[in-house]
Scaffold this motif. Structure first.
Motif, PDB file in Angstrom:
ATOM      1  N   LEU A   1       0.833  -1.197   0.000  1.00 51.24           N
ATOM      2  CA  LEU A   1       0.000   0.000   0.000  1.00 51.24           C
ATOM      3  C   LEU A   1       0.874   1.257   0.000  1.00 51.24           C
ATOM      4  O   LEU A   1       0.626   2.192  -0.758  1.00 51.24           O
ATOM      5  CB  LEU A   1      -0.941  -0.009   1.200  1.00 51.24           C
ATOM      6  CG  LEU A   1      -2.011   1.057   1.156  1.00 51.24           C
ATOM      7  CD1 LEU A   1      -3.365   0.462   1.467  1.00 51.24           C
ATOM      8  CD2 LEU A   1      -1.684   2.176   2.098  1.00 51.24           C
ATOM      9  N   ASP A   2       1.934   1.257   0.794  1.00 49.38           N
ATOM     10  CA  ASP A   2       2.847   2.405   0.820  1.00 49.38           C
ATOM     11  C   ASP A   2       3.564   2.575  -0.519  1.00 49.38           C
ATOM     12  O   ASP A   2       3.757   3.705  -0.979  1.00 49.38           O
ATOM     13  CB  ASP A   2       3.869   2.251   1.950  1.00 49.38           C
ATOM     14  CG  ASP A   2       3.264   2.462   3.335  1.00 49.38           C
ATOM     15  OD1 ASP A   2       2.190   3.095   3.429  1.00 49.38           O
ATOM     16  OD2 ASP A   2       3.855   1.988   4.313  1.00 49.38           O
ATOM     17  N   GLU A   3       3.931   1.464  -1.165  1.00 47.99           N
ATOM     18  CA  GLU A   3       4.555   1.534  -2.501  1.00 47.99           C
ATOM     19  C   GLU A   3       3.592   2.155  -3.504  1.00 47.99           C
ATOM     20  O   GLU A   3       3.979   2.999  -4.315  1.00 47.99           O
ATOM     21  CB  GLU A   3       4.961   0.142  -2.983  1.00 47.99           C
ATOM     22  CG  GLU A   3       6.121  -0.478  -2.265  1.00 47.99           C
ATOM     23  CD  GLU A   3       6.330  -1.937  -2.668  1.00 47.99           C
ATOM     24  OE1 GLU A   3       5.635  -2.430  -3.587  1.00 47.99           O
ATOM     25  OE2 GLU A   3       7.183  -2.593  -2.034  1.00 47.99           O
ATOM     26  N   LEU A   4       2.336   1.699  -3.467  1.00 46.27           N
ATOM     27  CA  LEU A   4       1.329   2.230  -4.384  1.00 46.27           C
ATOM     28  C   LEU A   4       1.122   3.719  -4.153  1.00 46.27           C
ATOM     29  O   LEU A   4       1.003   4.495  -5.103  1.00 46.27           O
ATOM     30  CB  LEU A   4       0.019   1.462  -4.193  1.00 46.27           C
ATOM     31  CG  LEU A   4      -1.017   1.550  -5.291  1.00 46.27           C
ATOM     32  CD1 LEU A   4      -0.451   1.150  -6.637  1.00 46.27           C
ATOM     33  CD2 LEU A   4      -2.203   0.691  -4.947  1.00 46.27           C
ATOM     34  N   PHE A   5       1.120   4.137  -2.898  1.00 46.24           N
ATOM     35  CA  PHE A   5       1.008   5.561  -2.574  1.00 46.24           C
ATOM     36  C   PHE A   5       2.139   6.348  -3.251  1.00 46.24           C
ATOM     37  O   PHE A   5       1.893   7.380  -3.882  1.00 46.24           O
ATOM     38  CB  PHE A   5       1.048   5.756  -1.055  1.00 46.24           C
ATOM     39  CG  PHE A   5       1.207   7.199  -0.641  1.00 46.24           C
ATOM     40  CD1 PHE A   5       0.140   8.084  -0.737  1.00 46.24           C
ATOM     41  CD2 PHE A   5       2.416   7.669  -0.178  1.00 46.24           C
ATOM     42  CE1 PHE A   5       0.287   9.414  -0.365  1.00 46.24           C
ATOM     43  CE2 PHE A   5       2.572   9.002   0.192  1.00 46.24           C
ATOM     44  CZ  PHE A   5       1.502   9.872   0.098  1.00 46.24           C
ATOM     45  N   GLU A   6       3.363   5.871  -3.134  1.00 43.22           N
ATOM     46  CA  GLU A   6       4.512   6.561  -3.752  1.00 43.22           C
ATOM     47  C   GLU A   6       4.394   6.579  -5.268  1.00 43.22           C
ATOM     48  O   GLU A   6       4.712   7.582  -5.910  1.00 43.22           O
ATOM     49  CB  GLU A   6       5.828   5.920  -3.312  1.00 43.22           C
ATOM     50  CG  GLU A   6       6.149   6.109  -1.837  1.00 43.22           C
ATOM     51  CD  GLU A   6       6.286   7.568  -1.414  1.00 43.22           C
ATOM     52  OE1 GLU A   6       6.667   8.418  -2.237  1.00 43.22           O
ATOM     53  OE2 GLU A   6       6.007   7.862  -0.231  1.00 43.22           O
ATOM     54  N   GLU A   7       3.925   5.483  -5.877  1.00 48.93           N
ATOM     55  CA  GLU A   7       3.739   5.421  -7.330  1.00 48.93           C
ATOM     56  C   GLU A   7       2.703   6.453  -7.780  1.00 48.93           C
ATOM     57  O   GLU A   7       2.915   7.171  -8.757  1.00 48.93           O
ATOM     58  CB  GLU A   7       3.288   4.022  -7.755  1.00 48.93           C
ATOM     59  CG  GLU A   7       4.346   2.960  -7.627  1.00 48.93           C
ATOM     60  CD  GLU A   7       3.803   1.557  -7.880  1.00 48.93           C
ATOM     61  OE1 GLU A   7       2.716   1.405  -8.492  1.00 48.93           O
ATOM     62  OE2 GLU A   7       4.464   0.588  -7.435  1.00 48.93           O
TER      63      GLU A   7
ATOM     64  N   GLY B   1       1.555  12.196 -10.071  1.00 52.79           N
ATOM     65  CA  GLY B   1       0.862  13.474  -9.936  1.00 52.79           C
ATOM     66  C   GLY B   1      -0.582  13.353  -9.492  1.00 52.79           C
ATOM     67  O   GLY B   1      -1.346  14.319  -9.580  1.00 52.79           O
ATOM     68  N   VAL B   2      -0.975  12.171  -8.998  1.00 49.87           N
ATOM     69  CA  VAL B   2      -2.339  11.989  -8.509  1.00 49.87           C
ATOM     70  C   VAL B   2      -2.537  12.877  -7.281  1.00 49.87           C
ATOM     71  O   VAL B   2      -1.657  12.985  -6.424  1.00 49.87           O
ATOM     72  CB  VAL B   2      -2.591  10.500  -8.147  1.00 49.87           C
ATOM     73  CG1 VAL B   2      -3.955  10.317  -7.504  1.00 49.87           C
ATOM     74  CG2 VAL B   2      -2.460   9.630  -9.401  1.00 49.87           C
TER      75      VAL B   2
ATOM     76  N   THR C   1      -4.308   2.641   5.013  1.00 50.02           N
ATOM     77  CA  THR C   1      -5.136   3.207   3.953  1.00 50.02           C
ATOM     78  C   THR C   1      -4.612   4.576   3.551  1.00 50.02           C
ATOM     79  O   THR C   1      -3.905   5.236   4.315  1.00 50.02           O
ATOM     80  CB  THR C   1      -6.612   3.322   4.424  1.00 50.02           C
ATOM     81  OG1 THR C   1      -7.420   3.784   3.337  1.00 50.02           O
ATOM     82  CG2 THR C   1      -6.762   4.250   5.609  1.00 50.02           C
ATOM     83  N   PHE C   2      -4.929   5.002   2.327  1.00 50.74           N
ATOM     84  CA  PHE C   2      -4.733   6.393   1.919  1.00 50.74           C
ATOM     85  C   PHE C   2      -5.869   6.806   1.020  1.00 50.74           C
ATOM     86  O   PHE C   2      -6.641   5.973   0.535  1.00 50.74           O
ATOM     87  CB  PHE C   2      -3.349   6.643   1.296  1.00 50.74           C
ATOM     88  CG  PHE C   2      -3.110   6.086  -0.079  1.00 50.74           C
ATOM     89  CD1 PHE C   2      -3.434   6.808  -1.222  1.00 50.74           C
ATOM     90  CD2 PHE C   2      -2.501   4.849  -0.243  1.00 50.74           C
ATOM     91  CE1 PHE C   2      -3.176   6.312  -2.487  1.00 50.74           C
ATOM     92  CE2 PHE C   2      -2.231   4.342  -1.501  1.00 50.74           C
ATOM     93  CZ  PHE C   2      -2.573   5.069  -2.628  1.00 50.74           C
ATOM     94  N   LEU C   3      -6.018   8.113   0.827  1.00 48.47           N
ATOM     95  CA  LEU C   3      -7.129   8.663   0.067  1.00 48.47           C
ATOM     96  C   LEU C   3      -6.598   9.588  -1.019  1.00 48.47           C
ATOM     97  O   LEU C   3      -5.771  10.461  -0.756  1.00 48.47           O
ATOM     98  CB  LEU C   3      -8.066   9.435   1.012  1.00 48.47           C
ATOM     99  CG  LEU C   3      -9.376   9.939   0.451  1.00 48.47           C
ATOM    100  CD1 LEU C   3     -10.264   8.787  -0.007  1.00 48.47           C
ATOM    101  CD2 LEU C   3     -10.107  10.768   1.498  1.00 48.47           C
TER     102      LEU C   3
END
Length: 121
Positions: free
Chosen positions: A78-84, A89-90, A104-106
């Motif tokens: 999940l943290d990797e996906l957040f960085e990606e 630029g999301v 989780t992140f939003l």
């Protein structure tokens, strides 16, 4: 009863939104018309992007629902996906944090629709 669940997200520009979601989900649409584009998410689940229903959607309008992307791989994935996503630029509305159901992140799409990333049950 056999049924499918189609989550419809109202957007200003369906093709542009399809490119955004296709990049995030790493998939191509399963159905396309100029104003309605759908992604097959698996048995019985679709994500549809629909434009032309409301004029000039504003990202400033509060959203009362979220699309939730449940990912496997644990908190590290999940943290990797957040960085990606951040590198793409999301728009990030809330950085990764621990909730009652896990990490989780939003994020938000270009129209301000919320996208929650959470652990897969």
């Amino acid at each position: 009863m056999t049924a499918s669940i189609v989550t419809i997200v109202y957007v200003n520009d369906a093709p542009a939104s399809a490119r955004f979601y296709g990049d995030l989900l790493d998939m191509s649409p399963s159905f396309e018309t100029p104003g309605y584009i759908a992604f097959d998410l698996g048995p019985g689940a679709d994500l549809a992007l629909w434009s032309g229903q409301f004029e000039n959607l504003s990202s400033a309008v509060p959203r009362t629902s979220e699309i939730c992307l449940a990912v496997g791989g644990g908190p590290g994935r999940l943290d990797e996906l957040f960085e990606e996503w951040k590198a793409k630029g999301v728009t990030i509305l809330r950085a990764p944090s621990d909730a009652g159901f896990g990490r989780t992140f939003l994020a938000a799409d270009p129209d301000g629709n919320r996208i929650r990333v959470a652990p897969q049950d």
